[in-house]
Design a protein around this motif. Structure first.
Motif, mmCIF file in Angstrom:
data_model
loop_
_atom_site.group_PDB
_atom_site.id
_atom_site.type_symbol
_atom_site.label_atom_id
_atom_site.label_comp_id
_atom_site.label_asym_id
_atom_site.label_seq_id
_atom_site.Cartn_x
_atom_site.Cartn_y
_atom_site.Cartn_z
ATOM 1 N N MET A 1 5.367 -12.766 4.774
ATOM 2 C CA MET A 1 3.864 -12.280 5.005
ATOM 3 C C MET A 1 3.069 -11.857 4.214
ATOM 4 S SD MET A 1 2.747 -13.130 7.825
ATOM 5 C CE MET A 1 1.324 -13.431 7.666
ATOM 6 N N GLY A 2 3.229 -11.623 2.794
ATOM 7 C CA GLY A 2 3.178 -10.816 1.398
ATOM 8 C C GLY A 2 4.211 -10.283 1.576
ATOM 9 N N SER A 3 5.596 -10.432 1.339
ATOM 10 C CA SER A 3 6.360 -9.176 1.064
ATOM 11 C C SER A 3 7.296 -10.272 0.711
ATOM 12 C CB SER A 3 7.194 -8.634 1.882
ATOM 13 O OG SER A 3 6.299 -7.786 2.695
ATOM 14 N N ALA A 4 7.623 -9.648 -0.539
ATOM 15 C CA ALA A 4 9.138 -10.451 -2.199
ATOM 16 C C ALA A 4 10.319 -9.805 -0.932
ATOM 17 C CB ALA A 4 8.990 -10.360 -2.985
ATOM 18 N N PRO A 5 11.381 -10.610 -1.001
ATOM 19 C CA PRO A 5 12.770 -10.948 -0.665
ATOM 20 C C PRO A 5 13.314 -9.627 -1.456
ATOM 21 C CG PRO A 5 12.175 -12.806 -0.607
ATOM 22 C CD PRO A 5 10.970 -12.033 -1.660
ATOM 23 N N GLU A 6 13.744 -8.705 -0.915
ATOM 24 C CA GLU A 6 14.636 -7.851 -1.165
ATOM 25 C C GLU A 6 15.862 -8.395 -2.324
ATOM 26 O OE1 GLU A 6 14.897 -4.439 -0.943
ATOM 27 O OE2 GLU A 6 13.613 -4.612 1.133
ATOM 28 N N LYS A 7 16.054 -7.443 -3.645
ATOM 29 C CA LYS A 7 16.861 -8.496 -4.719
ATOM 30 C C LYS A 7 18.386 -8.262 -4.102
ATOM 31 C CE LYS A 7 13.833 -8.669 -8.027
ATOM 32 N NZ LYS A 7 13.053 -10.243 -8.078
ATOM 33 N N GLY A 8 18.647 -7.270 -3.620
ATOM 34 C CA GLY A 8 20.017 -7.583 -2.979
ATOM 35 C C GLY A 8 20.363 -8.406 -1.696
ATOM 36 N N THR A 67 -2.920 -2.432 0.202
ATOM 37 C CA THR A 67 -1.596 -3.261 0.346
ATOM 38 C C THR A 67 -0.177 -2.847 -0.711
ATOM 39 O OG1 THR A 67 -3.073 -4.831 0.743
ATOM 40 C CG2 THR A 67 -0.773 -5.576 0.006
ATOM 41 N N SER A 68 -0.597 -2.069 -1.638
ATOM 42 C CA SER A 68 0.769 -1.681 -2.214
ATOM 43 C C SER A 68 1.168 0.014 -2.385
ATOM 44 C CB SER A 68 0.422 -1.443 -3.852
ATOM 45 O OG SER A 68 -0.128 -2.697 -4.859
ATOM 46 N N LEU A 69 0.088 0.537 -1.631
ATOM 47 C CA LEU A 69 0.489 0.975 -0.866
ATOM 48 C C LEU A 69 1.232 1.637 0.329
ATOM 49 C CD1 LEU A 69 0.783 4.476 -0.718
ATOM 50 C CD2 LEU A 69 -2.389 4.822 0.415
ATOM 51 N N LEU A 70 1.190 0.173 1.470
ATOM 52 C CA LEU A 70 1.155 0.783 2.531
ATOM 53 C C LEU A 70 2.853 -0.366 1.854
ATOM 54 C CD1 LEU A 70 -1.583 -1.417 4.997
ATOM 55 C CD2 LEU A 70 -0.253 1.366 4.514
ATOM 56 N N GLN A 71 3.484 -1.267 1.409
ATOM 57 C CA GLN A 71 4.118 -2.125 1.123
ATOM 58 C C GLN A 71 5.190 -1.105 0.900
ATOM 59 O OE1 GLN A 71 2.780 -6.405 1.777
ATOM 60 N NE2 GLN A 71 3.349 -5.689 -1.012
ATOM 61 N N ILE A 211 -1.569 -0.118 11.965
ATOM 62 C CA ILE A 211 -2.519 0.404 10.821
ATOM 63 C C ILE A 211 -3.549 -0.690 11.078
ATOM 64 C CG2 ILE A 211 -2.530 0.810 9.256
ATOM 65 C CD1 ILE A 211 0.450 1.922 9.456
ATOM 66 N N ILE A 212 -4.959 -0.252 10.781
ATOM 67 C CA ILE A 212 -6.136 -1.327 10.612
ATOM 68 C C ILE A 212 -6.119 -0.877 9.241
ATOM 69 C CG2 ILE A 212 -8.367 -2.385 11.003
ATOM 70 C CD1 ILE A 212 -8.043 -1.892 13.809
ATOM 71 N N SER A 213 -5.736 -2.378 7.768
ATOM 72 C CA SER A 213 -6.135 -1.976 7.035
ATOM 73 C C SER A 213 -7.839 -2.664 6.240
ATOM 74 C CB SER A 213 -5.468 -2.147 5.262
ATOM 75 O OG SER A 213 -5.313 -1.819 4.258
ATOM 76 N N VAL A 214 -8.534 -2.189 5.883
ATOM 77 C CA VAL A 214 -9.485 -2.576 5.712
ATOM 78 C C VAL A 214 -10.776 -1.679 4.321
ATOM 79 C CG1 VAL A 214 -11.382 -1.940 6.782
ATOM 80 C CG2 VAL A 214 -11.728 -3.788 6.864
ATOM 81 N N ARG A 215 -11.360 -2.755 3.687
ATOM 82 C CA ARG A 215 -11.731 -2.777 2.437
ATOM 83 C C ARG A 215 -13.488 -1.491 3.304
ATOM 84 N NH1 ARG A 215 -14.139 -7.923 -0.297
ATOM 85 N NH2 ARG A 215 -15.959 -7.249 -0.255
#
Length: 731
Positions: A1-8, A67-71, A211-215
Motif C-alpha cells: 500500500m505504498g511501502s517498499a519491501p525490506e531490503k533484507g 507520508t514520509s514522516l509516518l512511514q 491516524i487520519i493524515s490529511v492536507r
C-alpha cells in the motif's frame, strides 16, 4: 500500500541504494529509515501522541512530508516499542471502505510476517473486534493510518463519505453500536439459536488506533464527518514545513552515512561546504519562504548523481563546493530537467497540451504562478482529471478543491523560472498560432518559388556558368530541404493538437512529388537522410491512422534510402542508428499485422546494430536508452513466439543498462513472464510483488500492464496454469 519491501527479505540480493529518494516519499523500509533526517522532534511528538490517544488527526500542507514522516519515522518505532502494527490505507481505489481496509490489513501482515486471524462481520467494528494479530506470542494492536484522507472528498461520493464516517465513528463508541446489535439480534431470532451471537461480543470497543493524515486545506471539510466522529478534532498535530536547521540535517546527514554490510550506497560519503549549503537553502526557500521536502530531495538526488558520475570517472568528491554546485543556474536546470522528464512520461497526445498548460496557463507574463480551474483546463488545453493525475502524483502540479471545483497550480515557486524559460520565444499560444500561420505562408511561397527559380535558372544558365550554378542550386536546395523539414515535422507537431493533420497529408504529398522529380543520383548524404526521415514521418502518421499497408510502403522507402545513405558515409554512426530505427518501425508494423515471428527478426537485427553503437560509445546515454528499449521489444516478441528462456536473457541484458525506474519496471514485466513460463514461479512471484505498485514506461500501473499482457497472451493462444494465481495477486 505504498511501502517498499525490506531490503533484507529473501526475495532480493543486497544492492547499492541512493542516499536521497528524489520525488517519491520515504518508504517504510530499513534503508529509507536510515536516511530519514531532520524530523526527530516531530517523530517523538507523533509517536507519543499515537500512544496516548485512539484517534489522532495529522495535517499539513501538500508536499510537507506527512507520508514520509509516518512511514520512515514512526511506523517502525510503533512496531518495536509498543507492539503496534501500523496499517497504511488509501481510499483511491474503487472498493468499499471495509474491503479496502481488509485488503490493507492482509497485505501488511504478509509483508511484516504477522499471523493474522481475519475478523468477521459486515462492519469495521465487528471486523476489528473479532480480528487477531500475533507476532510470536505477542498480540499486536492495529493502527489504521488513513493516508491522504483528502481522497475521500476528491474521489468518493457524499454517500461513501457518510458510510465511512459511520464506520469509523462506531470504532470509538463505548458500547456495541445500535445498528450492529439490532442486526445480530435479528439474525439470532431467525436462526432460533439458544446462544445469541450478541453474547459473543462484549460492549467494549475494539482495540484499534486510528491516524487520519490529511492536507491542511481539507481540514475544514472534515467538519462534514464530525457528527459521526465527534472526537475527530480533539487530538491533532500540525506538521510544519522544514526549518533551515532541519533542511540542513536532511541534506547533510544522508551524505555522511557510511556503507555497511546491510546498506551499500551508490556513492562514497561526502559533505557540503557551508557556502554551497547556504546556496541550496536559499534556492529552496524561493519567493514563498517555504522549504518543501520534495524539492530538497530532488536537488540532492541530482547532486548525488553528479558525485556518482565523477566517481566512475576516477574523480573522488569529498565535499560539494559552490563551484561544483554550479550556482542558481544549475539548480534551475535540475528543476527544469524534472519538469521535462515528468512531461515525457505522458502519452504523446497529452504531452504538448500539458506543456502549454504549464508554460502559459499556470504562469503569467512575469513568471508568477496562477491557479486554473479544472473545467477551464479541459476547455483550453484538452486535459481532463485523468490526464492531470500523473502530474499531481509526480508533484509537478498541486491540486486543491475549493468552491465546489478543483484548481491546479505549479507545486512550488522555484518551478516557475525554469518553466518560463522553456516557453518558446516567450510568446503566448495565440501569438504563436498567428506567427506560425504567417511563417507557413512564407515557407510555402519560398519553397515553390525556389523550385520555379531553379527550373528557369537551369534553362538559361550559360555553359561556362554551369559549375557555379550547380553549387548555388545545391546550396539553395539544402536550404529548401530545411524548410521542407519544418513543414513535415515541426508544423506537424503544431497542427496535431489542432486536429488538422489533413494539411500535413497534402503537404507531404507535394514533398514526395518534389523528391521523386529530384531523383537520388548526385545527392549528398545529408539531403538523402532528410528525404528518408520524411518517409519515416509519413509512415508514423499513416500507422497512427491505422493505414497499415500505406505505412508499410513509407517505412520501406525510409529503410531503402537510409541504407543508401549509410553506403555513402559508412563511418557515420548516426546513419547506422537510423537503419536500426527503420528496422524497429517495420517490426512494429509487422506486429500490428499479427506477424510476431517476422517482427522479432527485425527487432533482433535492430538490436545487433544498437549493441555495436552502445559498445562504441558507452557514455552516449541516448544510445544506451535505445539499447534498453530494443531489449524490451525483443524480449516481448520472444515471449509471443514462445521463447521464454531467450526472453529472460534479453530482459536481463536490458536491466544491466542504467535507465530510469519506469523502464526498469517495464523490463521486469517481461523477466517475470519469462520465469513464469519456464516454471520458476517463486522468482516470477517475487518480481510481481516487488513491482506491483510501480508504474511502467507508458504510464500504466505495473499491475495493469501485467493483466494486459496476460490478456494478449491468451488472445494469441499462450496460456499457463499459474497465470490465474498472478492475476489474483495483481487485483
Amino acid at each position: 500500500m505504498g511501502s517498499a519491501p525490506e531490503k533484507g527479505s529473501g526475495m532480493m540480493n543486497l544492492q547499492a541504494i541512493a542516499r536521497y529518494p528524489g520525488a517519491r516519499s520515504f518508504y517504510d523500509n530499513a534503508s529509507d529509515r536510515l536516511l530519514f533526517y531532520g524530523r526527530e522532534e516531530e517523530i517523538d511528538l507523533l509517536f507519543h501522541r499515537v500512544c496516548a490517544t485512539r484517534l489522532l488527526l495529522l495535517f499539513g500542507k501538500s508536499g510537507v512530508g506527512k507520508t514520509s514522516l509516518l512511514q520512515a519515522g514512526v511506523f517502525e518505532r510503533l512496531r518495536q516499542q509498543q507492539n503496534m502494527l501500523p496499517i497504511l490505507v488509501r481510499f483511491n481505489l474503487p472498493a468499499s471502505p471495509l474491503e479496502t481496509i481488509q485488503t490493507a490489513v492482509s497485505e501488511t501482515c504478509q509483508k511484516c510476517g504477522v499471523d493474522y486471524t481475519p475478523g468477521e462481520g459486515e462492519t469495521l467494528w465487528e471486523f476489528f473486534k473479532t480480528m487477531m494479530l500475533w507476532q510470536g506470542d505477542v498480540l499486536l494492536t492495529p493502527v489504521l493510518v488513513l493516508d491522504q484522507f483528502e481522497e475521500i472528498f476528491t474521489l468518493r461520493s457524499a454517500q461513501e463519505r457518510a458510510e465511512l464516517a459511520c464506520e469509523l465513528g462506531d470504532l470509538f463508541r463505548a458500547a456495541l453500536p445500535p445498528r450492529v446489535r439490532q442486526r445480530r439480534q435479528l439474525r439470532d431470532a431467525a436462526d432460533n439459536s439458544n446462544t445469541a451471537l450478541t453474547v459473543s461480543l462484549s460492549e467494549q470497543p475494539p482495540n484499534v488506533n486510528v491516524i487520519i493524515s490529511v492536507r491542511e486545506d481539507f481540514v475544514g471539510a472534515l467538519q462534514e464527518l464530525a457528527a459521526e466522529i465527534p472526537g475527530i478534532f480533539d487530538d491533532r498535530v500540525r506538521l510544519n514545513p522544514l526549518s533551515d536547521t532541519q533542511a540542513k540535517q536532511a541534506i547533510c546527514q544522508p551524505a555522511a552515512c557510511q556503507s555497511t554490510e546491510t546498506a551499500q550506497f551508490i556513492t562514497p560519503s561526502f559533505s557540503y561546504a557551508n557556502d554551497a549549503l547556504a546556496e541550496i537553502i536559499r534556492y529552496l526557500r524561493g519567493k514563498s519562504g517555504v522549504i518543501e521536502p520534495f524539492q530538497l530531495q530532488l536537488v540532492c538526488r541530482d547532486i548525488e548523481q553528479q558525485v556518482l558520475q565523477l566517481s566512475t570517472q576516477g574523480q573522488s568528491v569529498a565535499c560539494i563546493t559552490s563551484e561544483l554546485l554550479g550556482g542558481e543556474k544549475r539548480l534551475n536546470a535540475i528543476v527544469k530537467n524534472f519538469y521535462q522528464q515528468t512531461l515525457a512520461t505522458l502519452p504523446q497526445r497529452d504531452r504538448w497540451n500539458a506543456q502549454r498548460l504549464c508554460e502559459e496557463g499556470l504562469l503569467n507574463a512575469e513568471g508568477f504562478r496562477l491557479p486554473l480551474q479544472e473545467n477551464e483546463i479541459f476547455k483550453q488545453y484538452h486535459l481532463g482529471s485523468q490526464a492531470l493525475a500523473p502530474l499531481v502524483e509526480a508533484r509537478l502540479l498541486r491540486k486543491e478543491s475549493r468552491l465546489e471545483s478543483n484548481f491546479y497550480e505549479l507545486s512550488h515557486d522555484s518551478l516557475a523560472r525554469p518553466i518560463l524559460e522553456s516557453r518558446p520565444w516567450k510568446l503566448t499560444y495565440k501569438q504563436r498560432l498567428v506567427a506560425y500561420s504567417g511563417l507557413i505562408t512564407l515557407c510555402l511561397v519560398a519553397v515553390f518559388g525556389f523550385l520555379q527559380w531553379e527550373e528557369k535558372e537551369q534553362a538559361y544558365t550559360a555553359e561556362k556558368q554551369a559549375t557555379l550554378a550547380k553549387q548555388q542550386a545545391q546550396a539553395a536546395r539544402e536550404a529548401a530541404e530545411g524548410v521542407l523539414n519544418f513543414l513535415v515535422f515541426d508544423l506537424r507537431d503544431k497542427l496535431e493538437p489542432l486536429g488538422r493533420l489533413d494539411i500535413i497529408e497534402m503537404i507531404q504529398q507535394r514533398v514526395n512529388d518534389y523528391y521523386e522529380k529530384l531523383g537520388i543520383e548526385g545527392q549528398s548524404a545529408k539531403v538523402l537522410n532528410q528525404r528518408a526521415v520524411s518517409y519515416e514521418s509519413e509512415g508514423n502518421r499513416l500507422f497512427a491512422q491505422g493505414r497499415l499497408e500505406e505505412a508499410g510502403k513509407a517505412y520501406q522507402r525510409f529503410s531503402s534510402l537510409i541504407k543508401q545513405v549509410a553506403l555513402l558515409e559508412p563511418h557515420e554512426q548516426t546513419w547506422q542508428r537510423n537503419i536500426s530505427v527503420s528496422l524497429m518501425k517495420i517490426g512494429d508494423l509487422l506486429n500490428a499485422q499479427g506477424k510476431p515471428e517476422e517482427a522479432l527478426k527485425n527487432y533482433q537485427e535492430s538490436l545487433a546494430i544498437r549493441q555495436k553503437l552502445a559498445a562504441h560509445d558507452p557514455s552516449n546515454m541516448g544510445w544506451q536508452k535505445d539499447l534498453a528499449g530494443t531489449y524490451l521489444n525483443v524480449a516481448w516478441h520472444q515471449l509471443l513466439n514462445q521463447q521464454p528462456e531467450k526472453a529472460i536473457e534479453a530482459s536481463q541484458y536490458g536491466l544491466a543498462i542504467k535507465t530510469n525506474e519506469r523502464m526498469e519496471a517495464t523490463l521486469h514485466t517481461n523477466l517475470a513472464h519469462g520465469y513464469l513460463f519456464t516454471g520458476q514461479f517463486d522468482k516470477a512471484e517475487a518480481i510481481y510483488l516487488r513491482y506491483r505498485d510501480k508504474t511502467v514506461s507508458d504510464g500504466r500501473s505495473f499491475k495493469q500492464a501485467v493483466l494486459d499482457d496476460f490478456k494478449e497472451f491468451r488472445q494469441r493462444g499462450i496460456d499457463h496454469p499459474d497465470m490465474s494465481r498472478i492475476e489474483a495477486l495483481m487485483r
